[in-house]
Design an enzyme around this catalytic site. Structure first.
Site, PDB file in Angstrom:
ATOM      1  N   ASP A  22      -0.386   4.324   5.821  1.00 37.68           N
ATOM      2  CA  ASP A  22       0.025   3.274   5.024  1.00 37.68           C
ATOM      3  C   ASP A  22       1.142   2.808   4.796  1.00 37.68           C
ATOM      4  O   ASP A  22       1.761   1.797   3.367  1.00 37.68           O
ATOM      5  CB  ASP A  22       0.316   4.394   3.350  1.00 37.68           C
TER       6      ASP A  22
ATOM      7  N   GLU B 148      -1.980  -0.433 -19.259  1.00 36.56           N
ATOM      8  CA  GLU B 148      -2.732  -1.433 -17.695  1.00 36.56           C
ATOM      9  C   GLU B 148      -1.851  -2.673 -17.944  1.00 36.56           C
ATOM     10  O   GLU B 148      -2.134  -3.811 -18.593  1.00 36.56           O
ATOM     11  CB  GLU B 148      -3.660  -1.200 -17.415  1.00 36.56           C
TER      12      GLU B 148
ATOM     13  N   LYS C 158      -9.169  15.888  -6.035  1.00 38.51           N
ATOM     14  CA  LYS C 158      -9.721  15.686  -6.275  1.00 38.51           C
ATOM     15  C   LYS C 158     -10.715  17.648  -6.575  1.00 38.51           C
ATOM     16  O   LYS C 158     -11.775  17.528  -7.206  1.00 38.51           O
ATOM     17  CB  LYS C 158     -11.301  15.947  -4.912  1.00 38.51           C
TER      18      LYS C 158
ATOM     19  N   HIS D 125     -38.319   9.483  -1.973  1.00 38.06           N
ATOM     20  CA  HIS D 125     -37.900  10.173  -3.238  1.00 38.06           C
ATOM     21  C   HIS D 125     -38.326  10.985  -3.636  1.00 38.06           C
ATOM     22  O   HIS D 125     -39.239  12.076  -3.165  1.00 38.06           O
ATOM     23  CB  HIS D 125     -39.189   9.342  -4.073  1.00 38.06           C
TER      24      HIS D 125
HETATM   25  P1  FAD Z   1       0.992  10.183   3.689  1.00 38.58           P
HETATM   26  O1  FAD Z   1      -0.184  10.782   4.496  1.00 38.58           O
HETATM   27  O2  FAD Z   1       1.721   9.373   3.369  1.00 38.58           O
HETATM   28  O3  FAD Z   1       1.779  10.860   5.090  1.00 38.58           O
HETATM   29  C1  FAD Z   1       2.487  10.799   6.322  1.00 38.58           C
HETATM   30  C2  FAD Z   1       3.914  11.687   6.085  1.00 38.58           C
HETATM   31  O4  FAD Z   1       4.664  11.726   6.887  1.00 38.58           O
HETATM   32  C3  FAD Z   1       4.171  12.568   5.223  1.00 38.58           C
HETATM   33  O5  FAD Z   1       3.987  14.403   5.482  1.00 38.58           O
HETATM   34  C4  FAD Z   1       5.544  12.295   5.088  1.00 38.58           C
HETATM   35  O6  FAD Z   1       6.538  13.084   4.663  1.00 38.58           O
HETATM   36  C5  FAD Z   1       6.354  12.035   6.593  1.00 38.58           C
HETATM   37  N1  FAD Z   1       6.516  11.529   6.419  1.00 38.58           N
HETATM   38  C6  FAD Z   1       7.233   9.940   6.554  1.00 38.58           C
HETATM   39  N2  FAD Z   1       8.393   9.702   7.080  1.00 38.58           N
HETATM   40  C7  FAD Z   1       9.308  10.365   7.930  1.00 38.58           C
HETATM   41  C8  FAD Z   1      10.167  10.564   9.056  1.00 38.58           C
HETATM   42  N3  FAD Z   1      10.994   9.722   8.919  1.00 38.58           N
HETATM   43  N4  FAD Z   1      10.125  11.773   9.744  1.00 38.58           N
HETATM   44  C9  FAD Z   1       9.211  12.746   9.246  1.00 38.58           C
HETATM   45  N5  FAD Z   1       8.107  12.424   8.723  1.00 38.58           N
HETATM   46  C10 FAD Z   1       8.385  11.239   7.748  1.00 38.58           C
HETATM   47  N6  FAD Z   1      -7.304   7.909  -0.108  1.00 38.58           N
HETATM   48  C11 FAD Z   1      -7.918   7.848   0.011  1.00 38.58           C
HETATM   49  O7  FAD Z   1      -9.053   7.732   1.316  1.00 38.58           O
HETATM   50  N7  FAD Z   1      -9.502   9.344  -0.622  1.00 38.58           N
HETATM   51  C12 FAD Z   1      -8.482   9.712  -2.095  1.00 38.58           C
HETATM   52  O8  FAD Z   1      -9.118  10.652  -2.239  1.00 38.58           O
HETATM   53  C13 FAD Z   1      -7.254  10.003  -1.882  1.00 38.58           C
HETATM   54  N8  FAD Z   1      -6.538   9.886  -3.172  1.00 38.58           N
HETATM   55  C14 FAD Z   1      -5.345  10.356  -3.195  1.00 38.58           C
HETATM   56  C15 FAD Z   1      -4.826  10.771  -4.410  1.00 38.58           C
HETATM   57  C16 FAD Z   1      -3.657  10.286  -5.039  1.00 38.58           C
HETATM   58  C17 FAD Z   1      -3.089  11.146  -6.122  1.00 38.58           C
HETATM   59  C18 FAD Z   1      -2.715   9.876  -4.069  1.00 38.58           C
HETATM   60  C19 FAD Z   1      -1.292   9.798  -4.221  1.00 38.58           C
HETATM   61  C20 FAD Z   1      -2.906   9.382  -2.741  1.00 38.58           C
HETATM   62  C21 FAD Z   1      -4.564   9.186  -2.619  1.00 38.58           C
HETATM   63  N9  FAD Z   1      -5.219   8.710  -1.813  1.00 38.58           N
HETATM   64  C22 FAD Z   1      -6.302   8.387  -1.078  1.00 38.58           C
HETATM   65  C23 FAD Z   1      -4.094   7.779  -0.243  1.00 38.58           C
HETATM   66  C24 FAD Z   1      -4.064   8.641   0.968  1.00 38.58           C
HETATM   67  O9  FAD Z   1      -3.291   9.701   0.138  1.00 38.58           O
HETATM   68  C25 FAD Z   1      -3.392   8.065   1.704  1.00 38.58           C
HETATM   69  O10 FAD Z   1      -3.695   6.867   1.965  1.00 38.58           O
HETATM   70  C26 FAD Z   1      -2.742   8.715   2.896  1.00 38.58           C
HETATM   71  O11 FAD Z   1      -2.691   9.743   2.876  1.00 38.58           O
HETATM   72  C27 FAD Z   1      -1.850   7.689   3.698  1.00 38.58           C
HETATM   73  O12 FAD Z   1      -2.357   8.762   5.213  1.00 38.58           O
HETATM   74  P2  FAD Z   1      -1.163   8.286   6.011  1.00 38.58           P
HETATM   75  O13 FAD Z   1      -1.151   9.265   7.158  1.00 38.58           O
HETATM   76  O14 FAD Z   1      -0.460   6.914   6.209  1.00 38.58           O
HETATM   77  O15 FAD Z   1       0.784   8.598   5.596  1.00 38.58           O
HETATM   78  P1  NAD Z   2      -3.317   1.156  -7.720  1.00 37.22           P
HETATM   79  O1  NAD Z   2      -2.706   0.169  -7.284  1.00 37.22           O
HETATM   80  O2  NAD Z   2      -4.765   1.518  -7.319  1.00 37.22           O
HETATM   81  O3  NAD Z   2      -3.115   0.618  -9.564  1.00 37.22           O
HETATM   82  C1  NAD Z   2      -1.615   0.533  -9.756  1.00 37.22           C
HETATM   83  C2  NAD Z   2      -2.166  -0.303 -11.103  1.00 37.22           C
HETATM   84  O4  NAD Z   2      -0.908  -0.084 -12.115  1.00 37.22           O
HETATM   85  C3  NAD Z   2      -2.619  -1.625 -11.194  1.00 37.22           C
HETATM   86  O5  NAD Z   2      -3.489  -1.895 -12.223  1.00 37.22           O
HETATM   87  C4  NAD Z   2      -1.987  -2.372 -11.644  1.00 37.22           C
HETATM   88  O6  NAD Z   2      -1.952  -3.617 -12.003  1.00 37.22           O
HETATM   89  C5  NAD Z   2      -0.924  -1.627 -13.305  1.00 37.22           C
HETATM   90  N1  NAD Z   2       0.639  -2.319 -12.481  1.00 37.22           N
HETATM   91  C6  NAD Z   2       1.841  -2.295 -11.472  1.00 37.22           C
HETATM   92  N2  NAD Z   2       2.741  -2.199 -12.730  1.00 37.22           N
HETATM   93  C7  NAD Z   2       2.416  -2.032 -13.783  1.00 37.22           C
HETATM   94  C8  NAD Z   2       3.648  -1.849 -14.891  1.00 37.22           C
HETATM   95  N3  NAD Z   2       4.555  -2.329 -15.129  1.00 37.22           N
HETATM   96  N4  NAD Z   2       2.968  -1.297 -16.034  1.00 37.22           N
HETATM   97  C9  NAD Z   2       1.584  -1.354 -16.162  1.00 37.22           C
HETATM   98  N5  NAD Z   2       0.388  -1.862 -15.549  1.00 37.22           N
HETATM   99  C10 NAD Z   2       1.229  -1.863 -14.006  1.00 37.22           C
HETATM  100  O7  NAD Z   2      -2.070   2.177  -7.841  1.00 37.22           O
HETATM  101  P2  NAD Z   2      -2.104   3.604  -7.529  1.00 37.22           P
HETATM  102  O8  NAD Z   2      -3.281   3.917  -9.056  1.00 37.22           O
HETATM  103  O9  NAD Z   2      -0.631   4.316  -7.917  1.00 37.22           O
HETATM  104  O10 NAD Z   2      -2.426   4.207  -6.676  1.00 37.22           O
HETATM  105  C11 NAD Z   2      -1.357   4.048  -5.432  1.00 37.22           C
HETATM  106  C12 NAD Z   2      -2.879   4.002  -4.112  1.00 37.22           C
HETATM  107  O11 NAD Z   2      -2.685   5.089  -3.568  1.00 37.22           O
HETATM  108  C13 NAD Z   2      -4.236   3.595  -4.780  1.00 37.22           C
HETATM  109  O12 NAD Z   2      -4.113   1.446  -5.034  1.00 37.22           O
HETATM  110  C14 NAD Z   2      -4.748   3.690  -3.240  1.00 37.22           C
HETATM  111  O13 NAD Z   2      -4.818   3.298  -2.166  1.00 37.22           O
HETATM  112  C15 NAD Z   2      -4.237   5.175  -3.363  1.00 37.22           C
HETATM  113  N6  NAD Z   2      -5.301   6.059  -3.748  1.00 37.22           N
HETATM  114  C16 NAD Z   2      -6.771   6.223  -3.336  1.00 37.22           C
HETATM  115  C17 NAD Z   2      -7.248   7.147  -3.842  1.00 37.22           C
HETATM  116  C18 NAD Z   2      -8.617   7.183  -3.199  1.00 37.22           C
HETATM  117  O14 NAD Z   2      -9.302   6.385  -3.111  1.00 37.22           O
HETATM  118  N7  NAD Z   2      -9.991   7.955  -4.391  1.00 37.22           N
HETATM  119  C19 NAD Z   2      -7.028   7.554  -5.276  1.00 37.22           C
HETATM  120  C20 NAD Z   2      -5.677   7.577  -5.094  1.00 37.22           C
HETATM  121  C21 NAD Z   2      -4.161   7.225  -4.985  1.00 37.22           C
END
Ligand code: FAD
Ligand code: NAD
Length: 474
Positions: free
Chosen positions: A319, A211, A58, A451
């Site tokens: 997750d 995609e 973000k 509004h």
């Molecule tokens: P995580 O945030 O993955 O945290 C898990 C933690 O556990 C990590 O720090 C890891 O190192 C640690 N861990 C794992 N296994 C072990 C172990 N055995 N011992 C010790 N530590 C361990 N979601 C949104 O809602 N809004 C968004 O805008 C958004 N943007 C995103 C953008 C990107 C680029 C990505 C990749 C994801 C985004 N997400 C977003 C998804 C969001 O980040 C995840 O859904 C969220 O972080 C999940 O939270 P969590 O606590 O389950 O796991």
């Molecule tokens: P995604 O599931 O959102 O999208 C993956 C896309 O890749 C899908 O459209 C799928 O059809 C396509 N795909 C899969 N295999 C492929 C292949 N071999 N070739 C071409 N296309 C293929 O997954 P992401 O974008 O990696 O994000 C992972 C997750 O992280 C999201 O689903 C979401 O849960 C979380 N996330 C959330 C936010 C947010 O809330 N704004 C932002 C980033 C990530």
């Protein structure tokens, strides 16, 4: 000798750190273990979300939006600037500072709430014994009546496009380019592909997104996906649907991709390749032999509707379990589980978890799409309203998009709200609240909205369910 706690949380992402704080607030002696290191190689709490997910993405979306507005939008307002320049190093530095502020903030919250952090990799053994391999190589043993698994997720790697951190990257690399890649390839037009593709496109990259599915944004309502696709096309995001990538070879001049779109083979050469094809539960090494906690075929921890694994005192959230991979879903599960452990009621309604994609325009929804309703035999009436007919949106120069309300045809209960447009990440919550209170489209239609606001599109869309929107032909 193992150190005794009431609750041990493995993982300090938005699921785990919140669970730990809530448990401690409720008087439980709590430990939270996390293995992650920040860019400075020091322990960094906050998980994917704070380090390499929600927050840094973000930050870059905001920087790139400011630049895009300056170069493309301000002229309409009579504002001009000479030769605007983007300093990528400063932008990345700002992002890193925000990440540091927030990851450091979790450490302070742990201190304030008396949560004991352990920095290292945790493994659950039989009998709720957790062994932590700390970063200095030493091992500690902890025991608790309750253990919460909150290990989060990792990027899925494609066998023919292995991450090298340089040319072929996942979200971690895609948030950290040192300059704007001239040509950026993205595999996957999902949430990450669209958000990070937008960031670099706004800064001047030629972005091609490949995609595999023939349909754009299959998880969103079709009307919303269609409107969003139109806007992305205008912005220059080249999204190729039905594209099956067969090869990605790293050569001197870039990554050479071969893909087939169902009609022919194509070649594409890019400077950087971002692979964003989904994420998988990070459960490798989490469970020692004999714990009896079950993983499903995708490696997710199996849980019931209250996030209990079926093994006495072992819970899992976020997750690494079923449901959407979203930070706020992980957080709510963390709170619910901590409260259940403390003997309070705790529950998360997965049917009303909102989704937001932070592109421009933003995309957001809650509940079912029209297609899902059709597939499930739910009779519905729908109403929609375009932002182009909303005074505030036009005054803001943000006329793109619409709000769509889906209501049950017999009860009028709202079953879904779908939005694309400016600030819909905020507007979607009127749908979440309405659904949580079992609201009907007519309830929203009879509420007074200020509004001029963007929220009036929600009001008019709700009125439009009954074909009585005022500012459009019904
Ligand atoms: P995580 O945030 O993955 O945290 C898990 C933690 O556990 C990590 O720090 C890891 O190192 C640690 N861990 C794992 N296994 C072990 C172990 N055995 N011992 C010790 N530590 C361990 N979601 C949104 O809602 N809004 C968004 O805008 C958004 N943007 C995103 C953008 C990107 C680029 C990505 C990749 C994801 C985004 N997400 C977003 C998804 C969001 O980040 C995840 O859904 C969220 O972080 C999940 O939270 P969590 O606590 O389950 O796991
Ligand atoms: P995604 O599931 O959102 O999208 C993956 C896309 O890749 C899908 O459209 C799928 O059809 C396509 N795909 C899969 N295999 C492929 C292949 N071999 N070739 C071409 N296309 C293929 O997954 P992401 O974008 O990696 O994000 C992972 C997750 O992280 C999201 O689903 C979401 O849960 C979380 N996330 C959330 C936010 C947010 O809330 N704004 C932002 C980033 C990530």
């Amino acid at each position: 000798m193992s150190e005794q706690f009431d609750v041990i949380v493995i993982g300090a992402g938005p699921g785990g750190y919140v669970a730990a704080i809530r448990a401690a607030q409720l008087g439980l002696k709590t430990a939270c273990i996390d293995a992650a290191l920040g860019k400075d190689d020091k322990p960094a709490l906050g998980g994917t979300c704070l380090r390499v997910g929600c927050i840094p993405s973000k930050a870059l979306l905001d920087s790139s939006r400011q630049f895009h507005n300056l170069t493309h939008m301000f002229a309409d307002h009579g504002i001009s600037a000479e030769k605007p320049k983007m300093d990528v190093g400063t932008m990345i530095g700002r992002k890193d500072k925000i990440v540091k502020q927030f990851t450091g903030g979790i450490a302070m919250l742990f201190k304030a709430n008396k949560v004991t952090p352990f920095y290292g990799f945790g493994t659950l053994h039989k009998g709720n014994l957790v062994k932590v391999k700390q970063h200095d190589g030493s091992e500690v043993e902890l025991k608790a009546a309750n253990v919460i698994l909150a290990a989060g997720s990792d990027s899925i790697e494609l066998p023919f496009a292995k991450f090298d951190g340089e040319r072929i990257v996942d979200n971690v690399g895609g948030l950290d380019f040192d300059k704007v890649p001239k040509r950026l390839g993205v595999i996957g037009a999902g949430v990450i592909g669209l958000e990070l593709g937008s960031v670099w496109n706004r800064l001047g990259s030629e972005v091609t997104i490949l995609e595999a599915l023939p349909e754009f944004l299959a998880a969103a309502d079709a009307d919303i996906a269609k409107a969003a696709a139109k806007e992305f096309k205008k912005q220059g995001l080249d999204i190729k649907l039905g594209a099956k990538v067969g090869k990605a070879e790293v050569k001197k001049d870039g990554v050479h991709l071969t893909y087939n779109d169902g009609k022919a083979d194509h070649k594409l050469v890019v400077d950087k390749l971002l692979v964003a094809v989904g994420r998988r539960a990070a459960t490798k090494g989490l469970l020692a032999e004999g714990t009896e906690v079950k993983l499903d075929e995708r490696g997710m921890v199996e849980v019931d509707e209250h996030n209990h694994t079926g093994v006495d005192g072992v819970w899992a959230i976020g997750d690494c379990v079923r449901g959407p991979m979203l930070a706020h879903k992980a957080t709510e599960e963390g709170i619910a589980v901590a409260e259940l452990i403390a003997g309070l009621p705790g529950h998360v309604n997965l049917d009303t978890v909102p989704w937001v994609i932070y592109t421009e325009p933003e995309i957001a929804w809650v509940g079912k799409t029209e297609k899902q309703c059709k597939d499930e035999g739910i009779p519905v009436r729908t109403g929609s309203f375009p932002f182009a007919a909303i005074g505030r949106a036009v005054a803001m120069n943000e006329p793109a998009g619409l709000v769509k309300v889906i209501a049950h045809a017999e009860t009028d209960r709202i079953v879904g709200m779908h939005l694309v447009g400016a600030n819909v990440s905020e507007l979607v919550h009127s749908g979440v609240i309405a659904m949580e209170f079992n609201g009907a489209a007519d309830d929203l239609a009879r509420i007074c909205f200020a509004h001029p606001t963007l929220s009036e599109a929600v009001h008019e869309a709700a009125m439009s369910v009954d074909k009585r929107a005022i500012h459009k032909a019904n």
